[in-house]
Design a protein around this motif. Structure first.
Motif, mmCIF file in Angstrom:
data_model
loop_
_atom_site.group_PDB
_atom_site.id
_atom_site.type_symbol
_atom_site.label_atom_id
_atom_site.label_comp_id
_atom_site.label_asym_id
_atom_site.label_seq_id
_atom_site.Cartn_x
_atom_site.Cartn_y
_atom_site.Cartn_z
ATOM 1 N N THR A 21 -38.593 54.364 59.344
ATOM 2 C CA THR A 21 -38.337 53.041 59.899
ATOM 3 C C THR A 21 -36.836 52.847 60.093
ATOM 4 O OG1 THR A 21 -40.285 52.125 58.812
ATOM 5 C CG2 THR A 21 -38.600 50.561 59.541
ATOM 6 N N PRO A 22 -36.340 52.462 61.289
ATOM 7 C CA PRO A 22 -34.904 52.310 61.517
ATOM 8 C C PRO A 22 -34.312 51.223 60.620
ATOM 9 C CG PRO A 22 -36.115 52.359 63.592
ATOM 10 C CD PRO A 22 -37.127 52.220 62.503
ATOM 11 N N PRO A 96 -17.601 46.828 57.487
ATOM 12 C CA PRO A 96 -17.646 48.297 57.376
ATOM 13 C C PRO A 96 -16.589 48.950 58.250
ATOM 14 C CG PRO A 96 -19.857 47.394 57.658
ATOM 15 C CD PRO A 96 -18.902 46.272 57.907
ATOM 16 N N LEU A 97 -15.893 49.940 57.686
ATOM 17 C CA LEU A 97 -14.845 50.662 58.392
ATOM 18 C C LEU A 97 -15.153 52.148 58.343
ATOM 19 C CD1 LEU A 97 -12.050 50.884 59.785
ATOM 20 C CD2 LEU A 97 -11.034 50.897 57.497
ATOM 21 N N VAL A 98 -15.301 52.759 59.525
ATOM 22 C CA VAL A 98 -15.615 54.182 59.631
ATOM 23 C C VAL A 98 -14.442 54.869 60.320
ATOM 24 C CG1 VAL A 98 -17.225 55.913 60.488
ATOM 25 C CG2 VAL A 98 -18.069 53.665 59.771
ATOM 26 N N LEU A 115 -26.445 49.425 69.848
ATOM 27 C CA LEU A 115 -26.691 50.640 69.086
ATOM 28 C C LEU A 115 -26.836 50.299 67.617
ATOM 29 C CD1 LEU A 115 -24.143 53.081 70.790
ATOM 30 C CD2 LEU A 115 -26.575 52.793 71.290
ATOM 31 N N ARG A 116 -27.207 51.299 66.846
ATOM 32 C CA ARG A 116 -27.457 51.090 65.411
ATOM 33 C C ARG A 116 -26.453 51.894 64.596
ATOM 34 N NH1 ARG A 116 -30.890 54.155 62.119
ATOM 35 N NH2 ARG A 116 -31.769 55.108 64.013
ATOM 36 N N LEU A 117 -25.791 51.197 63.677
ATOM 37 C CA LEU A 117 -24.856 51.839 62.756
ATOM 38 C C LEU A 117 -25.511 51.908 61.380
ATOM 39 C CD1 LEU A 117 -22.022 53.001 62.170
ATOM 40 C CD2 LEU A 117 -21.322 50.660 61.547
ATOM 41 N N GLU A 118 -25.756 53.117 60.948
ATOM 42 C CA GLU A 118 -26.351 53.328 59.628
ATOM 43 C C GLU A 118 -25.415 54.223 58.825
ATOM 44 O OE1 GLU A 118 -30.541 54.812 57.560
ATOM 45 O OE2 GLU A 118 -30.351 54.638 59.734
ATOM 46 N N GLY A 119 -24.799 53.622 57.800
ATOM 47 C CA GLY A 119 -23.808 54.365 57.036
ATOM 48 C C GLY A 119 -22.591 54.633 57.888
ATOM 49 N N ALA A 120 -22.289 55.922 58.103
ATOM 50 C CA ALA A 120 -21.127 56.309 58.913
ATOM 51 C C ALA A 120 -21.533 56.903 60.250
ATOM 52 C CB ALA A 120 -20.272 57.305 58.143
ATOM 53 N N VAL A 121 -22.796 56.725 60.659
ATOM 54 C CA VAL A 121 -23.309 57.338 61.883
ATOM 55 C C VAL A 121 -23.800 56.254 62.830
ATOM 56 C CG1 VAL A 121 -24.935 58.995 62.858
ATOM 57 C CG2 VAL A 121 -23.985 59.386 60.574
ATOM 58 N N VAL A 129 -25.117 59.357 68.020
ATOM 59 C CA VAL A 129 -24.107 59.317 69.068
ATOM 60 C C VAL A 129 -22.755 59.785 68.545
ATOM 61 C CG1 VAL A 129 -22.889 57.833 70.713
ATOM 62 C CG2 VAL A 129 -25.319 57.442 70.232
ATOM 63 N N ALA A 130 -22.363 59.293 67.387
ATOM 64 C CA ALA A 130 -21.071 59.652 66.799
ATOM 65 C C ALA A 130 -21.109 59.334 65.320
ATOM 66 C CB ALA A 130 -19.927 58.904 67.483
ATOM 67 N N GLY A 131 -20.288 60.017 64.571
ATOM 68 C CA GLY A 131 -20.218 59.786 63.132
ATOM 69 C C GLY A 131 -18.805 59.974 62.625
ATOM 70 N N GLY A 132 -18.566 59.529 61.398
ATOM 71 C CA GLY A 132 -17.243 59.639 60.803
ATOM 72 C C GLY A 132 -17.313 59.534 59.302
ATOM 73 N N THR A 133 -16.266 58.977 58.714
ATOM 74 C CA THR A 133 -16.163 58.832 57.268
ATOM 75 C C THR A 133 -16.130 57.354 56.922
ATOM 76 O OG1 THR A 133 -14.898 60.886 57.120
ATOM 77 C CG2 THR A 133 -14.821 59.419 55.219
#
Length: 401
Positions: A21-22, A96-98, A115-121, A129-133
């Motif tokens: 589930t998203p 949140p800061l990535v 779009l959906r931001l889950e954690g750092a992705v 689409v993109a990810g970071g720290t």
């Protein structure tokens, strides 16, 4: 049977969602490599994508005031060169800061796409689409500690830049050579320089009694013109390269001074002439903040009050650019004329307090009453007022009955 049904409903209500589930934050994404430009388009609840190494406090405050839901930074928000304050402000605000996001995010994401931001992705459906720290208070605090350890090197670079600026601009800085004449009369008056920087809203609010009484010449630096108009005032002079000031401010009737490069290039001049306005051009190596101070000083201002400008060591380094060395030297040149807005708000009190005005009004009313009661003409006037009052009460009573 009923107890069993109720228990089943309770279990179903608190049962965890399936793993597929998203989850996470779903919001529109808006991106720009320049944070200054992005804040003009951001809406509350957006996910902001920037490319801002060493995120400074002013930019972070702008993002917070826009009500962003999260910030994705292609660069490192704290590179370690100096202790910049922006990331601390974002994290403390619960945003949140990535960091270190894939630079391809600028081409992969459409403006305003949800779009959906889950954690750092960042996800589009189930596709990453993109990810970071992901940064948190602990990682930010650790990075700030490392940055403070390297502060000595930054101070040495700052000192070297200061000497280089002094050599390049000694005629302008020491003798005022090259500063053009302006139409606005500043001689012998106070000048209020407004920069859309640190705590500018609070400073302007604290200075309202001072502005009302002394009527200073208001010199706005770029976006500071919009800050002045938001506070209910009109700028007399606008100084800058005009990349962050609105057309509304340029139409306010203020005198325009374009800050140009030393080689004569003035990018802001094209915009001014395109709107049908004329402007004075001032070539200088430093910042527009410096140009405004030198302009006010050369025009004969008796006092210069600064709002939102750089005053402390952290503020000088927070922009992370060598040009701030010019601001340090400009402050030395202006000398005793320059007063920070926070100092004015703490030292200045209106000469006439509200209680004194109230007492004056009460004394005047008492004098009128005493004069009316003691003089024949006053007694006749009081009889006239009493007759009118009786007529009014008679009419009101008739209306009610």
């Amino acid at each position: 049977m009923k107890v069993s049904d109720a228990l089943s409903a309770t279990v179903m209500r608190f049962r965890r969602a399936p793993a597929d589930t998203p989850t996470g934050l779903v919001a529109p994404v808006r991106s720009d490599r320049r944070t200054k430009n992005l804040t003009k388009r951001l809406r509350p609840g957006d996910i902001a994508v920037v490319d801002h190494a060493d995120l400074d406090r002013v930019s972070a405050e702008a993002l917070v005031s826009c009500g962003v839901a999260a910030v994705l930074n292609v660069a490192r928000s704290i590179s370690g060169r100096y202790p910049n304050q922006g990331p601390e402000l974002l994290v403390s605000a619960g945003i949140p800061l990535v960091d270190d996001v894939d630079p391809e995010v600028f081409t992969r994401v459409r403006e305003g796409e949800r779009l959906r931001l889950e954690g750092a992705v960042l996800y589009r459906g189930s596709e990453a689409v993109a990810g970071g720290t992901l940064q948190d208070p602990d990682t930010v605090a650790a990075a700030m500690a490392r940055a403070r350890a390297g502060l000595a090197g930054q101070l040495e670079a700052f000192a070297a830049n200061t000497m280089a600026y002094l050599q390049q601009e000694r005629d302008l800085l020491l003798d005022g050579i090259g500063i053009p004449d302006i139409e606005t009369d500043i001689e012998g008056r106070h000048a209020l320089i407004v920069v859309r920087g640190y705590h500018y809203r609070e400073d302007i609010a604290a200075l309202r009694p001072y502005i009302r009484e002394y009527r200073p010449v208001i010199i706005a630096v770029d976006g500071g013109a919009d800050a002045v108009m938001e506070a209910g005032y009109r700028p007399d002079i606008i100084v800058g390269d005009f990349d962050s000031v609105s057309d509304r401010a340029l139409e306010s009737g203020a005198e325009l001074v374009v800050h140009a490069y030393r080689d004569g290039r003035a990018p802001g001049l094209a915009r001014i002439t395109g709107l049908g306005h004329s402007a004075v051009v001032l070539p200088a190596t430093g910042t527009s903040e410096d140009v405004a101070m030198m302009l006010a000083d050369s025009a004969g201002a008796s006092l210069i009050v600064a709002v939102g400008t750089h005053a402390t060591l952290e503020e000088f380094l927070d922009k992370g650019r060598s040009g701030m060395a010019s601001t340090f030297l400009t402050r030395l040149r202006v000398g005793g004329k320059l007063v920070d807005a926070k100092g004015v708000s703490r030292l200045y009190r209106s000469r006439i307090s509200p209680w004194a005005l109230l007492g004056l009004v009460a004394a005047c009313l008492l004098a009128v009453v005493v004069a009316a009661c003691s003089s024949p003409a006053g007694q006749v006037y009081l009889m006239f007022l009493a007759a009118r009052w009786d007529g009014f009460t008679y009419w009101l009573t008739g209306m009610l009955t």
